[in-house]
Design a protein around this motif. Structure first.
Motif, PDB file in Angstrom:
ATOM      1  N   TYR A 207      17.531  -4.964   2.187  1.00 52.95           N
ATOM      2  CA  TYR A 207      17.511  -3.904   3.186  1.00 52.95           C
ATOM      3  C   TYR A 207      16.064  -3.477   3.445  1.00 52.95           C
ATOM      4  CZ  TYR A 207      22.465  -3.613   2.071  1.00 52.95           C
ATOM      5  OH  TYR A 207      23.789  -3.916   1.861  1.00 52.95           O
TER       6      TYR A 207
ATOM      7  N   THR B 135      14.123  -0.150   5.115  1.00 53.82           N
ATOM      8  CA  THR B 135      14.373   1.236   5.496  1.00 53.82           C
ATOM      9  C   THR B 135      13.088   1.877   5.990  1.00 53.82           C
ATOM     10  OG1 THR B 135      16.137   1.411   3.861  1.00 53.82           O
ATOM     11  CG2 THR B 135      15.184   3.477   4.643  1.00 53.82           C
ATOM     12  N   GLN B 136      13.237   2.722   7.012  1.00 53.84           N
ATOM     13  CA  GLN B 136      12.100   3.449   7.578  1.00 53.84           C
ATOM     14  C   GLN B 136      12.406   4.943   7.577  1.00 53.84           C
ATOM     15  OE1 GLN B 136       9.753   3.876  11.873  1.00 53.84           O
ATOM     16  NE2 GLN B 136      10.940   2.038  11.451  1.00 53.84           N
TER      17      GLN B 136
ATOM     18  N   SER C   2      11.507  -1.689   1.165  1.00 51.46           N
ATOM     19  CA  SER C   2      12.288  -2.919   1.067  1.00 51.46           C
ATOM     20  C   SER C   2      12.997  -2.911  -0.279  1.00 51.46           C
ATOM     21  CB  SER C   2      11.357  -4.132   1.187  1.00 51.46           C
ATOM     22  OG  SER C   2      12.039  -5.326   0.860  1.00 51.46           O
TER      23      SER C   2
ATOM     24  N   ARG D  47      21.067  -0.898  -0.933  1.00 48.42           N
ATOM     25  CA  ARG D  47      20.904   0.077   0.154  1.00 48.42           C
ATOM     26  C   ARG D  47      20.504   1.435  -0.447  1.00 48.42           C
ATOM     27  NH1 ARG D  47      22.627   1.031   5.463  1.00 48.42           N
ATOM     28  NH2 ARG D  47      23.711  -0.984   5.554  1.00 48.42           N
TER      29      ARG D  47
ATOM     30  N   LYS E 261      16.405   5.296   8.782  1.00 53.57           N
ATOM     31  CA  LYS E 261      17.089   4.135   9.352  1.00 53.57           C
ATOM     32  C   LYS E 261      17.001   2.967   8.370  1.00 53.57           C
ATOM     33  CE  LYS E 261      16.150   5.364  14.191  1.00 53.57           C
ATOM     34  NZ  LYS E 261      15.505   4.918  15.454  1.00 53.57           N
ATOM     35  N   THR E 262      18.121   2.343   8.120  1.00 54.61           N
ATOM     36  CA  THR E 262      18.183   1.188   7.225  1.00 54.61           C
ATOM     37  C   THR E 262      18.721  -0.009   7.994  1.00 54.61           C
ATOM     38  OG1 THR E 262      18.487   2.542   5.237  1.00 54.61           O
ATOM     39  CG2 THR E 262      19.186   0.247   5.114  1.00 54.61           C
ATOM     40  N   TYR E 263      18.045  -1.145   7.836  1.00 50.75           N
ATOM     41  CA  TYR E 263      18.392  -2.355   8.557  1.00 50.75           C
ATOM     42  C   TYR E 263      18.791  -3.464   7.577  1.00 50.75           C
ATOM     43  CZ  TYR E 263      15.576   0.157  12.015  1.00 50.75           C
ATOM     44  OH  TYR E 263      15.057   1.119  12.856  1.00 50.75           O
ATOM     45  N   ASP E 264      19.593  -4.387   8.080  1.00 51.55           N
ATOM     46  CA  ASP E 264      19.974  -5.559   7.303  1.00 51.55           C
ATOM     47  C   ASP E 264      18.796  -6.527   7.303  1.00 51.55           C
ATOM     48  OD1 ASP E 264      21.006  -7.833   6.180  1.00 51.55           O
ATOM     49  OD2 ASP E 264      22.592  -8.128   7.658  1.00 51.55           O
ATOM     50  N   TYR E 265      18.012  -6.499   6.251  1.00 55.92           N
ATOM     51  CA  TYR E 265      16.797  -7.307   6.165  1.00 55.92           C
ATOM     52  C   TYR E 265      17.122  -8.768   5.862  1.00 55.92           C
ATOM     53  CZ  TYR E 265      11.720  -7.707   5.266  1.00 55.92           C
ATOM     54  OH  TYR E 265      10.383  -8.013   5.322  1.00 55.92           O
TER      55      TYR E 265
ATOM     56  N   THR F 287      19.467 -10.723   6.976  1.00 55.60           N
ATOM     57  CA  THR F 287      19.737 -11.508   8.181  1.00 55.60           C
ATOM     58  C   THR F 287      18.445 -11.901   8.871  1.00 55.60           C
ATOM     59  OG1 THR F 287      21.871 -10.417   8.485  1.00 55.60           O
ATOM     60  CG2 THR F 287      20.917 -11.488  10.411  1.00 55.60           C
ATOM     61  N   PHE F 288      17.502 -10.957   8.956  1.00 58.45           N
ATOM     62  CA  PHE F 288      16.205 -11.263   9.557  1.00 58.45           C
ATOM     63  C   PHE F 288      15.472 -12.336   8.761  1.00 58.45           C
ATOM     64  CE2 PHE F 288      11.624 -10.497   9.270  1.00 58.45           C
ATOM     65  CZ  PHE F 288      11.245 -10.752  10.587  1.00 58.45           C
TER      66      PHE F 288
END
Length: 241
Positions: free
Chosen positions: A2, A4-5, A65, A69, A93-97, A99-100
């Motif tokens: 994950y 996160t910002q 990072s 989560r 905000k947390t993103y699925d890292y 997948t990227f």
């Protein structure tokens, strides 16, 4: 994985306390997890990494990072805007890292930002065999520190077109030392003062080994990872640039 910002409210005393102490920020970051991630500190496994981006005096963002989560409720209450937080917009905000990271391809180009602790080992006295870990203080050597690690890290810092270069060393690369900050703090239970140099690089890279770069992005680069160093993030290269 994950990414996160979180934007800190620099007008609050809690935010200023965290920004003044890498030790306090590290503790706050690790408190974002009900249990410390099982892979924390593993040499060959993803770990928790964080970085502070000071884009302006009143705009400071925490990037985090992590294998698990995080929950940054305590940071919102201490150093954010808790009155406007909602379940849909909790203040971070947390993103699925993962997948990227899986989509990174060899030959692709990205803009990057990295805060690191560029150090080398030097003899403190002439003729002395023992060495001491010392920070690189000159931008020329700070850049070379990064270049020396690009092959192993799975990336290549891109060079500038010949017509855009100047005569000074290092200007042939699309990378600049954006900021360097001296960090000084006491570890808990230790009277010795820790002193670190954190250097922020902005640049453009090409992926040469996706697996090696994924390892770098999730395990960090260099020393002082617990204190805001080692995290590299990527962003799409603007078209036409």
């Amino acid at each position: 994985m994950y990414l996160t910002q979180f934007r800190l409210n620099t007008a609050r005393a809690g935010a200023r306390k965290l920004l003044s102490s890498p030790q306090a920020m590290h503790a706050a970051v690790m408190s974002s997890f009900p249990e410390p991630p099982a892979t924390e500190g593993g040499a060959s496994s993803p770990r928790v990494l964080w970085r502070l981006d000071r884009n302006a005096r009143s705009e400071v963002r925490l990037f985090l990072s992590s294998p698990a989560r995080p929950d940054l409720t305590h940071l919102v209450e201490q150093a954010g805007w808790p009155a406007v937080a909602t379940p849909e917009a909790p203040g971070w905000k947390t993103y699925d890292y993962g997948t990227f990271l899986a989509r990174l391809d060899k030959g692709s180009t990205w803009d990057f930002r990295l805060t690191a602790n560029p150090v080398h080992y030097a003899r403190t006295k002439k003729g002395q065999k023992s060495t001491k870990r010392t920070a690189h203080l000159v931008p020329e050597y700070q850049l070379q520190w990064l270049l020396d690690r690009q092959d192993r890290g799975g990336f290549r810092v891109l060079e500038k077109p010949p017509e855009r270069r100047h005569v000074q060393h290092g200007d042939e690369y699309q990378c600049v030392v954006r900021e360097q900050r001296n960090l000084s703090f006491h570890k808990r239970g230790n009277d010795d003062r820790v002193q670190l140099l954190a250097v922020t690089y902005d640049g453009r890279l090409e992926v040469t080994d996706p697996d090696a770069l994924r390892a770098l992005l999730t395990r960090g680069l260099g020393k002082a990872k617990a204190y805001g160093c080692g995290l590299m993030t990527l962003a799409p290269t603007p078209q036409g640039s």
